[in-house]
Design a protein around this motif. Structure first.
Motif, PDB file in Angstrom:
ATOM      1  N   VAL A 158       0.840  -1.204   0.000  1.00  0.00           N
ATOM      2  CA  VAL A 158       0.000   0.000   0.000  1.00  0.00           C
ATOM      3  C   VAL A 158       0.874   1.252   0.000  1.00  0.00           C
ATOM      4  CG1 VAL A 158      -1.738   1.306   1.302  1.00  0.00           C
ATOM      5  CG2 VAL A 158      -1.866  -1.200   1.200  1.00  0.00           C
ATOM      6  N   ALA A 159       0.498   2.246  -0.787  1.00  0.00           N
ATOM      7  CA  ALA A 159       1.158   3.554  -0.766  1.00  0.00           C
ATOM      8  C   ALA A 159       0.198   4.586  -0.189  1.00  0.00           C
ATOM      9  CB  ALA A 159       1.584   3.968  -2.171  1.00  0.00           C
ATOM     10  N   MET A 160       0.723   5.431   0.700  1.00  0.00           N
ATOM     11  CA  MET A 160      -0.034   6.559   1.222  1.00  0.00           C
ATOM     12  C   MET A 160       0.341   7.785   0.414  1.00  0.00           C
ATOM     13  SD  MET A 160      -1.981   8.037   3.606  1.00  0.00           S
ATOM     14  CE  MET A 160      -2.466   9.743   3.241  1.00  0.00           C
ATOM     15  N   VAL A 161      -0.668   8.466  -0.120  1.00  0.00           N
ATOM     16  CA  VAL A 161      -0.438   9.640  -0.954  1.00  0.00           C
ATOM     17  C   VAL A 161      -0.991  10.857  -0.225  1.00  0.00           C
ATOM     18  CG1 VAL A 161      -0.831  10.659  -3.233  1.00  0.00           C
ATOM     19  CG2 VAL A 161      -0.746   8.153  -2.983  1.00  0.00           C
ATOM     20  N   GLY A 162      -0.114  11.769   0.184  1.00  0.00           N
ATOM     21  CA  GLY A 162      -0.578  12.936   0.931  1.00  0.00           C
ATOM     22  C   GLY A 162       0.316  14.140   0.724  1.00  0.00           C
ATOM     23  N   ASP A 163      -0.161  15.291   1.181  1.00  0.00           N
ATOM     24  CA  ASP A 163       0.614  16.529   0.995  1.00  0.00           C
ATOM     25  C   ASP A 163       1.297  16.976   2.280  1.00  0.00           C
ATOM     26  OD1 ASP A 163      -1.745  17.314   2.301  1.00  0.00           O
ATOM     27  OD2 ASP A 163      -1.660  19.312   1.436  1.00  0.00           O
ATOM     28  N   ASP A 164       1.218  16.133   3.328  1.00  0.00           N
ATOM     29  CA  ASP A 164       1.794  16.508   4.615  1.00  0.00           C
ATOM     30  C   ASP A 164       2.779  15.418   5.039  1.00  0.00           C
ATOM     31  OD1 ASP A 164       2.213  16.939   7.430  1.00  0.00           O
ATOM     32  OD2 ASP A 164       0.386  18.155   7.465  1.00  0.00           O
ATOM     33  N   LEU A 165       4.049  15.782   5.117  1.00  0.00           N
ATOM     34  CA  LEU A 165       5.064  14.791   5.502  1.00  0.00           C
ATOM     35  C   LEU A 165       4.779  14.210   6.884  1.00  0.00           C
ATOM     36  CD1 LEU A 165       8.705  16.001   4.656  1.00  0.00           C
ATOM     37  CD2 LEU A 165       7.618  13.831   4.051  1.00  0.00           C
ATOM     38  N   GLY A 166       4.472  15.088   7.829  1.00  0.00           N
ATOM     39  CA  GLY A 166       4.331  14.651   9.210  1.00  0.00           C
ATOM     40  C   GLY A 166       3.048  13.894   9.489  1.00  0.00           C
ATOM     41  N   ALA A 167       1.976  14.250   8.800  1.00  0.00           N
ATOM     42  CA  ALA A 167       0.676  13.627   9.087  1.00  0.00           C
ATOM     43  C   ALA A 167       0.376  12.450   8.162  1.00  0.00           C
ATOM     44  CB  ALA A 167      -0.443  14.659   8.966  1.00  0.00           C
ATOM     45  N   ASP A 168       0.935  12.463   6.959  1.00  0.00           N
ATOM     46  CA  ASP A 168       0.608  11.434   5.962  1.00  0.00           C
ATOM     47  C   ASP A 168       1.782  10.491   5.695  1.00  0.00           C
ATOM     48  OD1 ASP A 168      -1.952  12.653   5.372  1.00  0.00           O
ATOM     49  OD2 ASP A 168      -0.916  14.113   4.107  1.00  0.00           O
ATOM     50  N   VAL A 169       2.875  11.081   5.236  1.00  0.00           N
ATOM     51  CA  VAL A 169       3.948  10.279   4.631  1.00  0.00           C
ATOM     52  C   VAL A 169       4.772   9.542   5.680  1.00  0.00           C
ATOM     53  CG1 VAL A 169       6.072  10.426   3.254  1.00  0.00           C
ATOM     54  CG2 VAL A 169       4.033  11.743   2.588  1.00  0.00           C
ATOM     55  N   ARG A 170       5.260  10.259   6.688  1.00  0.00           N
ATOM     56  CA  ARG A 170       6.150   9.633   7.668  1.00  0.00           C
ATOM     57  C   ARG A 170       5.457   8.531   8.472  1.00  0.00           C
ATOM     58  NH1 ARG A 170       8.194  14.731  10.023  1.00  0.00           N
ATOM     59  NH2 ARG A 170       9.444  15.421   8.279  1.00  0.00           N
ATOM     60  N   PRO A 171       4.251   8.792   9.017  1.00  0.00           N
ATOM     61  CA  PRO A 171       3.628   7.724   9.815  1.00  0.00           C
ATOM     62  C   PRO A 171       3.299   6.497   8.976  1.00  0.00           C
ATOM     63  CG  PRO A 171       2.144   9.607   9.557  1.00  0.00           C
ATOM     64  CD  PRO A 171       3.476  10.045   9.060  1.00  0.00           C
ATOM     65  N   PRO A 202      10.019  11.316   1.783  1.00  0.00           N
ATOM     66  CA  PRO A 202       9.081  10.469   1.043  1.00  0.00           C
ATOM     67  C   PRO A 202       9.837   9.523   0.100  1.00  0.00           C
ATOM     68  CG  PRO A 202       9.110  12.696   0.149  1.00  0.00           C
ATOM     69  CD  PRO A 202       9.969  12.720   1.378  1.00  0.00           C
ATOM     70  N   ASP A 203       9.186   8.414  -0.271  1.00  0.00           N
ATOM     71  CA  ASP A 203       9.772   7.506  -1.266  1.00  0.00           C
ATOM     72  C   ASP A 203       9.646   8.094  -2.658  1.00  0.00           C
ATOM     73  OD1 ASP A 203      10.336   5.006   0.391  1.00  0.00           O
ATOM     74  OD2 ASP A 203       8.246   5.410   0.906  1.00  0.00           O
ATOM     75  N   VAL A 204       8.540   8.785  -2.888  1.00  0.00           N
ATOM     76  CA  VAL A 204       8.235   9.334  -4.213  1.00  0.00           C
ATOM     77  C   VAL A 204       7.649  10.725  -4.011  1.00  0.00           C
ATOM     78  CG1 VAL A 204       6.845   9.023  -6.314  1.00  0.00           C
ATOM     79  CG2 VAL A 204       7.721   7.010  -5.098  1.00  0.00           C
ATOM     80  N   VAL A 205       8.020  11.678  -4.858  1.00  0.00           N
ATOM     81  CA  VAL A 205       7.440  13.021  -4.805  1.00  0.00           C
ATOM     82  C   VAL A 205       6.769  13.306  -6.152  1.00  0.00           C
ATOM     83  CG1 VAL A 205       7.876  15.489  -4.510  1.00  0.00           C
ATOM     84  CG2 VAL A 205       9.199  13.830  -3.190  1.00  0.00           C
ATOM     85  N   ILE A 206       5.525  13.732  -6.107  1.00  0.00           N
ATOM     86  CA  ILE A 206       4.819  14.121  -7.332  1.00  0.00           C
ATOM     87  C   ILE A 206       4.243  15.521  -7.142  1.00  0.00           C
ATOM     88  CG2 ILE A 206       4.287  11.765  -8.077  1.00  0.00           C
ATOM     89  CD1 ILE A 206       1.521  12.021  -6.839  1.00  0.00           C
ATOM     90  N   GLU A 207       3.931  16.165  -8.248  1.00  0.00           N
ATOM     91  CA  GLU A 207       3.371  17.517  -8.184  1.00  0.00           C
ATOM     92  C   GLU A 207       1.852  17.492  -8.120  1.00  0.00           C
ATOM     93  OE1 GLU A 207       5.364  20.150  -7.927  1.00  0.00           O
ATOM     94  OE2 GLU A 207       7.145  18.882  -8.130  1.00  0.00           O
ATOM     95  N   ALA A 208       1.261  16.401  -8.601  1.00  0.00           N
ATOM     96  CA  ALA A 208      -0.202  16.303  -8.644  1.00  0.00           C
ATOM     97  C   ALA A 208      -0.593  14.840  -8.760  1.00  0.00           C
ATOM     98  CB  ALA A 208      -0.760  17.085  -9.830  1.00  0.00           C
ATOM     99  N   LEU A 209      -1.828  14.513  -8.312  1.00  0.00           N
ATOM    100  CA  LEU A 209      -2.303  13.125  -8.370  1.00  0.00           C
ATOM    101  C   LEU A 209      -2.255  12.571  -9.792  1.00  0.00           C
ATOM    102  CD1 LEU A 209      -3.531  10.860  -6.590  1.00  0.00           C
ATOM    103  CD2 LEU A 209      -5.790  11.683  -7.310  1.00  0.00           C
ATOM    104  N   ALA A 210      -2.425  13.453 -10.781  1.00  0.00           N
ATOM    105  CA  ALA A 210      -2.425  13.012 -12.182  1.00  0.00           C
ATOM    106  C   ALA A 210      -1.135  12.293 -12.557  1.00  0.00           C
ATOM    107  CB  ALA A 210      -2.651  14.211 -13.101  1.00  0.00           C
TER     108      ALA A 210
END
Ligand SMILES: [Mg+2]
Length: 264
Positions: free
Chosen positions: A203-216, A244-252
């Protein structure tokens, strides 16, 4: 993108990934439809406390997102699960999140003599009067549960102070520490994984907040995908360790990366 190889399901943050201040981000509805076409199951993982899942699904539908309420996990949903397990039948004094009580079946809410003080997102109910009522319940031994510790959130009318701006004062005054049920608590992410019925490594978590989404999510063994929000605003949690493992600019950008993983 090798880090996404083997990913079979997604957790998607809502604000900053699908929408900004309630409005769909460019290309996001089409990207979500593409994920569905690819047969990649997803759960929306959000700390929102304003709306029930059914209301949120309806609002997202107006923005062009095809979502079932059962595909949404909110902080109130996980908080209710925690309360049913840790404080079964206990009278709960709730501030904020009045709009989400439809998703909190089995929890008993009271106006006085709460044995559990439950804080949702900050709203006008966070008055001195109500916070002082909560404070006195805590002094009498009530447990303190918070849906999240978010400092601020972005709305169509501008940034608003959130629960995290009030909670530390309540904790310090009462000499207690809240149990937090929404992001970034591990319980929140485990709840989402259970809905997907997938192990964390798939599973991958996709979020815009390192502390609330990506790190946990990464700490539980998931892949963390950071969406660089153009206007992330006051986010102290972005600072600190962990990448993060991956950085994107937009969900697209995500569906093509997921299809590459199969080597096609
Ligand atoms: Mg977000």
């Amino acid at each position: 993108m090798s880090r996404l190889r083997g990913i079979r399901g997604l957790l998607l943050d809502v604000d900053g990934v699908l929408t900004a201040a309630g409005r769909p981000l460019p290309g996001a509805p089409r990207a979500l439809a593409r994920l569905r076409d690819l047969g990649i199951p997803f759960v929306l993982a959000t700390n929102t406390t304003e709306l029930s899942r059914a209301e949120l699904a309806g609002r997202l539908g107006e923005g062009g997102f095809d979502i079932e309420p059962a595909q949404i996990v909110t902080a109130p949903v996980v908080t209710a699960a925690y309360l049913r397990g840790a404080h079964p039948g206990a009278p709960c004094f709730l501030l904020g999140a009045a709009g989400a009580v439809a998703d909190m079946e089995g929890v008993r809410f009271v106006e006085d003599e709460g044995q559990v003080v439950v804080l949702g997102g900050a709203d006008p109910s966070f008055s001195w009067q109500n916070l002082n009522r909560a404070f006195r319940m805590l002094l009498r031994g009530a447990a303190l549960v918070a849906m999240h510790r978010n400092l601020a959130w972005r709305t169509a009318e501008g940034w608003k102070l959130d629960t995290g701006a009030f909670l530390p004062g309540l904790e310090a005054a009462a000499g207690t520490r809240a149990v937090v049920c929404g992001k970034p608590s591990p319980a929140f992410f485990r709840h989402c994984l259970a809905v997907l019925s997938l192990p964390p490594r798939e599973v991958a978590m996709v979020g815009d907040d390192l502390g609330a989404d990506v790190r946990p999510a990464r700490e539980l063994g998931m892949v963390g995908v950071l969406v660089r929000s153009p206007d992330s605003g006051p986010r102290p949690s972005q600072k600190g360790r962990g990448q993060p493992d991956v950085v994107i600019e937009a969900l697209a950008e995500l569906p093509p990366l997921l299809t590459q993983r199969s080597g096609a």
